[in-house]
Design a protein around this motif. Sequence first.
Motif, PDB file in Angstrom:
ATOM      1  N   MET A   1       0.878  -1.137  -0.059  1.00  0.00           N
ATOM      2  CA  MET A   1       0.070  -0.035   0.116  1.00  0.00           C
ATOM      3  C   MET A   1       0.822   1.461  -0.082  1.00  0.00           C
ATOM      4  O   MET A   1       1.692   1.264   0.892  1.00  0.00           O
ATOM      5  CB  MET A   1      -0.886  -0.235   1.092  1.00  0.00           C
ATOM      6  N   LYS A   2       0.530   2.020  -0.941  1.00  0.00           N
ATOM      7  CA  LYS A   2       1.335   3.528  -1.118  1.00  0.00           C
ATOM      8  C   LYS A   2       0.656   4.403  -0.186  1.00  0.00           C
ATOM      9  O   LYS A   2      -0.584   4.658  -0.232  1.00  0.00           O
ATOM     10  CB  LYS A   2       1.472   3.858  -2.410  1.00  0.00           C
ATOM     11  N   GLN A   3       1.710   5.094   0.548  1.00  0.00           N
ATOM     12  CA  GLN A   3       1.327   6.424   1.302  1.00  0.00           C
ATOM     13  C   GLN A   3       2.234   7.434   0.897  1.00  0.00           C
ATOM     14  O   GLN A   3       3.421   7.432   0.592  1.00  0.00           O
ATOM     15  CB  GLN A   3       1.523   6.132   2.708  1.00  0.00           C
ATOM     16  N   THR A   4       1.519   8.537   0.699  1.00  0.00           N
ATOM     17  CA  THR A   4       2.356   9.745   0.397  1.00  0.00           C
ATOM     18  C   THR A   4       2.305  10.931   1.257  1.00  0.00           C
ATOM     19  O   THR A   4       1.037  11.378   1.606  1.00  0.00           O
ATOM     20  CB  THR A   4       1.775  10.300  -1.230  1.00  0.00           C
ATOM     21  N   TYR A   5       3.374  11.598   1.554  1.00  0.00           N
ATOM     22  CA  TYR A   5       3.259  12.739   2.396  1.00  0.00           C
ATOM     23  C   TYR A   5       3.850  14.013   1.627  1.00  0.00           C
ATOM     24  O   TYR A   5       4.812  13.821   1.326  1.00  0.00           O
ATOM     25  CB  TYR A   5       4.055  12.325   3.712  1.00  0.00           C
ATOM     26  N   ARG A   6       3.127  15.151   1.886  1.00  0.00           N
ATOM     27  CA  ARG A   6       3.631  16.284   1.182  1.00  0.00           C
ATOM     28  C   ARG A   6       3.066  17.390   2.049  1.00  0.00           C
ATOM     29  O   ARG A   6       2.138  17.298   3.045  1.00  0.00           O
ATOM     30  CB  ARG A   6       2.924  16.469  -0.173  1.00  0.00           C
ATOM     31  N   SER A   7       3.545  18.662   1.791  1.00  0.00           N
ATOM     32  CA  SER A   7       2.719  19.766   2.362  1.00  0.00           C
ATOM     33  C   SER A   7       1.711  20.306   1.932  1.00  0.00           C
ATOM     34  O   SER A   7       1.418  20.525   0.316  1.00  0.00           O
ATOM     35  CB  SER A   7       3.774  20.942   2.309  1.00  0.00           C
ATOM     36  N   ARG A   8       0.637  19.954   2.511  1.00  0.00           N
ATOM     37  CA  ARG A   8      -0.844  20.210   2.260  1.00  0.00           C
ATOM     38  C   ARG A   8      -1.110  21.632   1.892  1.00  0.00           C
ATOM     39  O   ARG A   8      -1.701  21.956   0.783  1.00  0.00           O
ATOM     40  CB  ARG A   8      -1.902  20.063   3.201  1.00  0.00           C
ATOM     41  N   ALA A   9      -0.340  22.748   2.536  1.00  0.00           N
ATOM     42  CA  ALA A   9      -0.791  24.159   2.127  1.00  0.00           C
ATOM     43  C   ALA A   9       0.121  24.370   0.925  1.00  0.00           C
ATOM     44  O   ALA A   9      -0.625  25.248   0.034  1.00  0.00           O
ATOM     45  CB  ALA A   9      -0.073  24.962   3.271  1.00  0.00           C
ATOM     46  N   ALA A  10       1.150  23.838   0.685  1.00  0.00           N
ATOM     47  CA  ALA A  10       1.959  24.145  -0.510  1.00  0.00           C
ATOM     48  C   ALA A  10       1.273  23.568  -1.841  1.00  0.00           C
ATOM     49  O   ALA A  10       1.124  24.188  -2.826  1.00  0.00           O
ATOM     50  CB  ALA A  10       3.433  23.692  -0.502  1.00  0.00           C
ATOM     51  N   PHE A  11       0.688  22.190  -1.531  1.00  0.00           N
ATOM     52  CA  PHE A  11      -0.148  21.750  -2.633  1.00  0.00           C
ATOM     53  C   PHE A  11      -1.297  22.267  -3.079  1.00  0.00           C
ATOM     54  O   PHE A  11      -1.456  22.621  -4.038  1.00  0.00           O
ATOM     55  CB  PHE A  11      -0.318  20.090  -2.040  1.00  0.00           C
ATOM     56  N   VAL A  12      -1.970  22.912  -2.178  1.00  0.00           N
ATOM     57  CA  VAL A  12      -3.332  23.560  -2.381  1.00  0.00           C
ATOM     58  C   VAL A  12      -2.807  24.989  -2.881  1.00  0.00           C
ATOM     59  O   VAL A  12      -3.606  25.385  -4.211  1.00  0.00           O
ATOM     60  CB  VAL A  12      -4.149  23.735  -0.981  1.00  0.00           C
ATOM     61  N   LEU A  13      -2.028  25.587  -2.502  1.00  0.00           N
ATOM     62  CA  LEU A  13      -1.660  26.722  -3.048  1.00  0.00           C
ATOM     63  C   LEU A  13      -1.138  26.885  -4.515  1.00  0.00           C
ATOM     64  O   LEU A  13      -1.306  27.601  -5.311  1.00  0.00           O
ATOM     65  CB  LEU A  13      -0.571  27.701  -2.231  1.00  0.00           C
ATOM     66  N   ALA A  14      -0.430  25.483  -4.866  1.00  0.00           N
ATOM     67  CA  ALA A  14       0.103  25.474  -6.272  1.00  0.00           C
ATOM     68  C   ALA A  14      -1.105  25.247  -7.106  1.00  0.00           C
ATOM     69  O   ALA A  14      -1.097  25.392  -8.260  1.00  0.00           O
ATOM     70  CB  ALA A  14       0.944  23.947  -5.949  1.00  0.00           C
ATOM     71  N   TRP A  15      -2.149  24.451  -6.766  1.00  0.00           N
ATOM     72  CA  TRP A  15      -3.393  24.231  -7.362  1.00  0.00           C
ATOM     73  C   TRP A  15      -4.028  25.512  -7.713  1.00  0.00           C
ATOM     74  O   TRP A  15      -4.475  25.700  -8.856  1.00  0.00           O
ATOM     75  CB  TRP A  15      -3.999  22.976  -7.016  1.00  0.00           C
TER      76      TRP A  15
END
Length: 203
Positions: A1-15
């Motif tokens: 099972m794959k789990q991915t961790y990233r900066s949620r704030a940066a990810f949302v702002l990027a989109w």
Amino acid sequence: MKQTYRSRAAFVLAWVWLAFVAFNVWDLISKYNGKPSLVALAVLGVLTALVYLVALRPATVFTESELVGRNPMRTTHVPWAAIDDVSVSHAISVHHGDEQVLRLWTPMASARERAKAQRRGMPRQQRGRLRTEPTLSKGEQAAEEAFAGKTHADWVGEQIRERAESARHRHEEAAPVRIVWAYDAIAVLAAAVVLVIVAIVIP
């Protein structure tokens, strides 16, 4: 099972940025007026490339067999059994091989987040006779205790350490660490450079 961790704030702002760019590209193309439109497109292209590199691409991925660290320009595949140690400061550092260190870009712990985590880990002082805070459920209490005094980066670092120890206990063979260039990042940068060249060359 794959789990991915990233900066949620940066990810949302990027989109949000990508949506803004898409609207502006459509507007510039529909109202094309020569050199100014090309320069604006080139500026948007360069900024979008930077946003992709620092906000969208970086991620820490757990798979069954390895830890995958996606940094702006490279992707590092570290088998769990090859991990020697994990340390966490503002970033997670994964030690492997002959004193090699993989610094993960996400998640990171800012000074503000660490101070907040330390305050959360301190025992609460109850003032007065009446309780004004809501009673937590058992699940919420367990989550609060698990994260007491820890940032998200600390928690992810512990997960990496546990998986590495589990792999060693199973006597898994430490396969070689693989580092590959991020061809998607190179393609994005190349596209931005092309836009800049076009904006300069075309009168």
